[in-house]
Scaffold this motif. Structure first.
Motif, PDB file in Angstrom:
ATOM      1  N   SER A  16      12.702  -4.161  -4.854  1.00 12.79           N
ATOM      2  CA  SER A  16      13.978  -3.630  -4.377  1.00 12.79           C
ATOM      3  C   SER A  16      14.896  -3.472  -5.565  1.00 12.79           C
ATOM      4  CB  SER A  16      14.592  -4.571  -3.323  1.00 12.79           C
ATOM      5  OG  SER A  16      14.876  -5.848  -3.914  1.00 12.79           O
ATOM      6  N   LYS A  17      16.102  -2.996  -5.326  1.00 12.24           N
ATOM      7  CA  LYS A  17      16.993  -2.705  -6.431  1.00 12.24           C
ATOM      8  C   LYS A  17      17.448  -3.963  -7.159  1.00 12.24           C
ATOM      9  CE  LYS A  17      18.715   1.606  -4.459  1.00 12.24           C
ATOM     10  NZ  LYS A  17      19.901   2.390  -4.034  1.00 12.24           N
ATOM     11  N   ASN A  18      17.368  -5.116  -6.488  1.00 14.74           N
ATOM     12  CA  ASN A  18      17.855  -6.357  -7.098  1.00 14.74           C
ATOM     13  C   ASN A  18      16.738  -7.346  -7.427  1.00 14.74           C
ATOM     14  OD1 ASN A  18      20.538  -5.476  -6.843  1.00 14.74           O
ATOM     15  ND2 ASN A  18      20.629  -6.199  -4.699  1.00 14.74           N
ATOM     16  N   LEU A  72      11.497   2.697  -6.366  1.00 11.60           N
ATOM     17  CA  LEU A  72      12.923   2.667  -6.045  1.00 11.60           C
ATOM     18  C   LEU A  72      13.333   3.822  -5.147  1.00 11.60           C
ATOM     19  CD1 LEU A  72      14.326   1.677  -9.562  1.00 11.60           C
ATOM     20  CD2 LEU A  72      14.075   0.205  -7.560  1.00 11.60           C
ATOM     21  N   LEU A  73      12.702   4.984  -5.350  1.00 15.31           N
ATOM     22  CA  LEU A  73      13.058   6.151  -4.541  1.00 15.31           C
ATOM     23  C   LEU A  73      12.441   6.089  -3.151  1.00 15.31           C
ATOM     24  CD1 LEU A  73      12.721   9.023  -7.196  1.00 15.31           C
ATOM     25  CD2 LEU A  73      14.811   7.899  -6.385  1.00 15.31           C
ATOM     26  N   ILE A  74      11.229   5.540  -3.050  1.00 17.28           N
ATOM     27  CA  ILE A  74      10.541   5.461  -1.755  1.00 17.28           C
ATOM     28  C   ILE A  74      10.433   3.986  -1.397  1.00 17.28           C
ATOM     29  CG2 ILE A  74       8.488   6.102  -0.444  1.00 17.28           C
ATOM     30  CD1 ILE A  74       7.911   8.213  -2.548  1.00 17.28           C
ATOM     31  N   SER A  75      11.439   3.490  -0.715  1.00 17.40           N
ATOM     32  CA  SER A  75      11.467   2.064  -0.377  1.00 17.40           C
ATOM     33  C   SER A  75      10.822   1.759   0.962  1.00 17.40           C
ATOM     34  CB  SER A  75      12.926   1.562  -0.359  1.00 17.40           C
ATOM     35  OG  SER A  75      13.693   2.339   0.563  1.00 17.40           O
ATOM     36  N   SER A  76      10.519   2.784   1.731  1.00 17.97           N
ATOM     37  CA  SER A  76       9.932   2.572   3.052  1.00 17.97           C
ATOM     38  C   SER A  76       8.493   2.081   2.916  1.00 17.97           C
ATOM     39  CB  SER A  76       9.968   3.876   3.855  1.00 17.97           C
ATOM     40  OG  SER A  76       9.303   3.703   5.088  1.00 17.97           O
ATOM     41  N   TRP A 111       2.426   6.072   2.840  1.00 16.13           N
ATOM     42  CA  TRP A 111       1.058   5.763   2.373  1.00 16.13           C
ATOM     43  C   TRP A 111       1.048   5.177   0.965  1.00 16.13           C
ATOM     44  CZ3 TRP A 111      -1.360   8.311  -1.766  1.00 16.13           C
ATOM     45  CH2 TRP A 111      -2.697   7.976  -1.976  1.00 16.13           C
ATOM     46  N   TRP A 112       1.910   5.682   0.115  1.00 14.08           N
ATOM     47  CA  TRP A 112       1.967   5.222  -1.278  1.00 14.08           C
ATOM     48  C   TRP A 112       2.247   3.713  -1.359  1.00 14.08           C
ATOM     49  CZ3 TRP A 112       0.990   7.232  -6.012  1.00 14.08           C
ATOM     50  CH2 TRP A 112       1.521   6.599  -7.138  1.00 14.08           C
ATOM     51  N   ASN A 113       3.144   3.217  -0.517  1.00 19.76           N
ATOM     52  CA  ASN A 113       3.502   1.801  -0.541  1.00 19.76           C
ATOM     53  C   ASN A 113       2.610   0.963   0.357  1.00 19.76           C
ATOM     54  OD1 ASN A 113       5.636   2.229  -2.324  1.00 19.76           O
ATOM     55  ND2 ASN A 113       7.107   2.627  -0.658  1.00 19.76           N
TER      56      ASN A 113
END
Length: 951
Positions: A161-163, A284-288, A292-294
């Protein structure tokens, strides 16, 4: 199994593929088994295991097995900390040049066992790994292991995540990537190959000026090296160690993906940094988590896919640029414009189909093959990065010019080391090609493999005898480099004028090599006054050469010591220049000649030594030079040599035997041959400078010798003797040299040897020599004379006389160019400079090559240009000069080499004037064909794989 849909689809695809196999084989698209096997191993090693292509087949096979074993072993390690440590440690070790480290370690162990100074490693480029380098690698390994274990064990793991800590490290990696990219582009003369770098030194033509202006760039290069090799790897290790994928049970994907990731951190840091930043940005751009990528991919596999896409995208851009260059080259070539216009139109009309071919070639990582170098494209068969099947550096078309490249390679590798470490040559990837240019030399550099702080290269040298095609492309290379390095630009950021060329300028390298200057000697070698002075200077140089030769004989000081202890003077055989020959009646002469022919055989002259019997009249024991026993003058006793008994030999018999090879003298005519008495040196030290006894035989008539002895420069002879340094360690050296200089017997000795050599060099005609005569004798072709056989039978003396002749010619040229010699001291200084700093001879001599490899500062050769009808002088000067280096489009090189292989092996088009080897300024076709491995190409030099340490 018949009803399984997947198998049915494979069955249908294979049926279609098998139909086209003969057609693909006929076109040369199907790879040979060895090329396919090596290509597959390279692809798996680079993209699946994080390695690099290797310089040899054996290294590739061993590295593939070890890397695959590492991935398999990591799957069975139960502890997550153990897996991370194992991947980190093996990834670092396998990225090093282990083979060279092993050789250096073995060499040091052998040296320690023997206890003596070790011999250097086989290649100059194979440097010893010092204890400092080994300590550096050990420290890096230990720090990497500590960092990995601590972060993996104590840090908290969560989805990125961003933090999160992993995201923070990702931000750091982004900043590092931007800084490293900027620092790398600043080092090169062109940014993106399009814009000229305003920070690069302008109008640089000398080494001193370049080094002064490059000081700031060197400092920037050091900062870049630290960030690239010390900061970035540890930052990426932190990013990987904090990944949550390593916490769960290991799978095949995790073992493969992270084994590759931890290896790439060290093996190819710049590419690994780019891939890691891309993965971090996508996270960071695809946080969901539903994407499929994640959801389906762990970080290791993501990095692997990004790596493949990065490589294929770079290949696609290079292939597309190459295809466009082929189209432009066909349109701009006036001779072929009409015949190729139709093909260019077809390429534009069927542009989608051409793009499909390029994409398919990119996916297979195979070269894009332009048939006959025309805009008619095929997909070449996949092959390894090295392109050619043979071992690197084992074949070359060796010729006389090969030595120039062989000499410059060690200095060039040193210069490349600094340029590569600083980033001046751009991104270092296996399969990259560079072209260097200096005067008439073209250097082809190919990167074979890369690793942590090292890369392995191959250097080729192209021919120096330029053909019309070679010259046309070499001129374009010069134009590209001159516009980049030597031309002044008014604007701060100007555009590269030769952007469409396959060659992009990079940097200049200071290299120690020979510059080649050729001068026309008209007005010097054909000047009557110069040639007249030449004859007088030749006698002086002969004197100096022979005196120097005798003064440098071994064990001179021992001979001096023994002579002083004995306090005896010695005897030698010398021609008595002023003595009259003994008169004999014709009958006595005939009798004596028959006796010589019957009783004095070659074995007796050169093998059995007559023994001197002490006579009653003897009061002093006589010593003969070098222990050869000679008859005492005045002895009348005679005994046949054949009975091998002790006795004396007729004196005249010995003297007459020396001149048996001369024409028969008519009866009644007296022979004009000098009587050779035994004479005693007036100085006990004269033996130090006495010439070898085989040089004392007389071959010229006494009248001729008396006539020529008047030319002997006695003042110069005495001056040379007084300047000798061989006795300066002795007490009263100046007095000893003075006594030697006054020794008339020794002087007569030198008069005889010097004037005989002088007569041999000029022949019967004693006129002023012609330029043609000078060239022939300089080349070792002497005119006929009475002394020719006498001189040629003494190889050492012949070489000394030839060297004196060549020194005299160089002296004549220097006097005509720089002014006359003022005094004897200046002449000696000039000759000493020739002896120490120059090699004066022929380009075809083996000693010429030896002088180059021994790094003689200057070399000179005399020649004749039959086309212009002039005499030329060639001077090589060893100095540090600038070599201009540019980067070639790798896909253009691979495509043209693939076409060369297809055209000669499949189409069997071996026409020497075929279109595909004709010069073209945009493609550099002719130079690229030359650089191919024999027998298809013809480089005159090819080095073995050279490891370069990037620190």
């Amino acid at each position: 199994m018949v009803n399984i849909p997947a198998l049915e689809q494979v069955n249908q695809i294979l049926h279609i593929l098998f139909i086209f196999l003969p057609f693909l084989w006929a076109l040369g698209t199907l790879p040979p088994p060895d090329a396919l096997f090596l290509w597959a191993m390279e692809q798996v090693l680079e993209f699946g295991l994080g390695g690099s292509s290797m310089s040899t087949r054996l290294r590739l096979l061993l590295m593939f097995i070890i890397s695959a074993g590492t991935a398999v072993t990591s799957y069975f390690i139960p502890s997550t900390v153990g897996v991370v440590l194992f991947m980190t440690g093996l990834g670092f070790l396998l990225s090093l040049n282990l083979s060279d480290m092993g050789l250096a370690f073995k060499h040091s162990v052998t040296r320690h066992r023997v206890g003596t100074k070790s011999k250097p490693l086989p290649s100059d480029s194979e440097k010893h790994f010092t204890w400092k380098e080994c300590l550096f690698y050990i420290i890096i390994l230990v720090l990497a292991l500590i960092e990995t274990s601590l972060l993996h064990h104590f840090a908290g793991f969560s989805q990125i995540s961003k933090n999160s800590p992993q995201a923070i490290v990702g931000y750091v990696l982004m900043i590092l990537l931007i800084i490293l990219w900027i620092l790398r582009e600043i080092q090169s003369v062109c940014i993106f190959g399009i814009f000229r770098n305003p920070f690069y030194p302008k109008d640089v033509q000398t080494v001193t000026l370049f080094l002064e202006k490059q000081t700031r760039l060197v400092k920037i290069g050091v900062v870049r090296w630290i960030l690239l090799n010390l900061v970035s790897p540890f930052a990426m290790i932190a990013f990987l160690s904090l990944d949550s994928s390593l916490q769960g049970l290991h799978s095949v994907s995790v073992s493969i993906g992270f084994t590759r990731a931890f290896r790439m951190v060290w093996q190819n840091t710049e590419n690994a940094l780019l891939e890691t930043v891309i993965v971090s940005v996508v996270h960071l751009l695809i946080s969901s988590t539903d994407v499929w990528w994640n959801r389906s991919l762990d970080t290791g596999i993501r990095l692997l896919l990004v790596g493949i896409m990065r490589d294929r995208l770079i290949q696609f851009i290079s292939k597309l640029q190459f295809a466009v260059t082929i189209l432009l080259a066909s349109l701009t070539e006036k001779k072929r414009r009409k015949s190729t216009t139709t093909l260019c139109i077809l390429n534009i009309v069927f542009c989608p189909f051409v793009l499909v071919l390029i994409i398919f070639s990119t996916l297979l990582s195979s070269p894009l093959l332009p048939l006959f170098s025309l805009p008619l494209f095929l997909v070449g068969f996949p092959r390894p990065v090295r392109i050619w099947p043979g071992a690197v550096g084992t074949t070359a078309c060796v010729c006389a010019d090969t030595v120039y490249y062989a000499h410059m390679v060690p200095s060039l590798t040193t210069a490349l080391q600094a340029a590569m470490a600083g980033g001046s040559l751009g991104l270092l990837l296996p399969g990259s090609h560079y072209l260097g240019r200096f005067q008439d030399r073209l250097i082809w550099i190919m990167i074979l493999e890369c690793g942590y702080t090292y890369c392995c290269i191959n250097i080729k040298g192209l021919e120096l005898q330029e053909t019309s095609c070679h010259t046309a492309e070499a001129q374009r290379v010069d134009e590209v480099f001159q516009s980049a390095f030597e031309q002044e630009y008014s604007r701060i950021c100007s555009i590269n004028e030769h952007f469409g060329n396959v060659l992009t300028p990079c940097t200049v390298l200071p290299v120690k090599l020979y510059s080649d200057a050729r001068n026309v000697l008209s007005g010097i070698i054909d000047s009557h006054d110069n040639l007249k002075e030449f004859k007088g200077d030749l006698i002086k140089v002969l004197v100096w050469i022979l005196v120097q030769y005798c003064s440098r004989k071994p064990s001179v000081q021992e001979v001096v010591h023994k002579t002083e202890n004995k306090g005896k003077a010695s005897l030698t055989i010398l021609p008595a220049l002023n003595a009259s020959p003994q008169t004999q009646s014709p009958e006595d002469t005939d009798s004596l000649n028959s006796e010589i022919l019957d009783d004095w055989s070659d074995d007796n002259v050169f093998g059995v030594e007559p023994t001197i019997r002490k006579g009653k009249e003897e009061k002093n024991q006589l010593k003969v030079v070098s222990g050869i026993n000679l008859p005492i003058p005045g002895s009348v006793e005679s005994q046949g040599v054949g009975d091998h008994s002790i006795g004396t030999v007729p004196e005249n018999s010995l003297y007459e035997s020396v001149i048996l090879g001369y024409p028969v003298v008519d009866k009644g005519k007296q022979k004009d041959v000098a009587y050779i008495p035994l004479m005693e040196f007036s100085c006990s030290h004269s033996h130090l400078l006495s010439l070898p006894e085989e040089w004392t035989s007389n071959c010229l008539p006494n009248s001729k010798m008396r006539e020529m002895s008047s030319l002997f420069p006695e003042e110069w002879y005495q001056f040379v003797l007084r300047q000798l340094e061989c006795l300066h360690s002795e007490q009263n050296a100046s007095n000893v040299l003075e006594e030697i200089a006054k020794d008339k017997v020794l002087k007569d000795f030198y008069v005889h040897a010097v004037m005989t050599c002088y007569f041999s060099l000029f022949g019967v005609d004693n006129m002023v020599p012609s330029p043609g005569h000078i060239l022939r004798v300089y080349s070792g072709v002497l005119p006929w004379s009475l002394a020719l056989d006498w001189l040629t039978e003494k190889p050492e003396l012949f070489q000394l006389a030839l060297k004196a002749f060549r020194y005299t010619l160089k002296l004549m040229i220097d006097k005509a160019s720089l002014g006359p010699i003022e005094d004897f001291k200046e002449l000696i200084n000039c000759l000493e400079e020739y002896e120490t700093d120059w090699y004066i001879g022929l380009v075809s001599d083996e000693k010429w090559k030896e002088a180059i490899l021994q790094e003689k500062p200057y070399l000179f050769s005399l020649g004749y240009d039959p086309n212009m009808g002039v005499y030329t002088g060639r001077v090589l000067t060893l100095q540090e000069l600038l070599i201009q280096v540019g980067k070639l489009n790798a896909e253009a090189v691979r495509g043209q080499w693939a076409n060369l292989s297809w055209e000669l092996l499949y189409a069997t088009n071996d026409d020497e004037e075929r279109y595909s080897i004709q010069a073209h300024p945009l493609l550099l076709r002719n130079l690229t064909v030359q650089a191919a491995d024999p027998p298809l190409g013809y480089p005159i030099y090819s080095s073995k794989p050279l490891p370069i340490h990037l620190y």
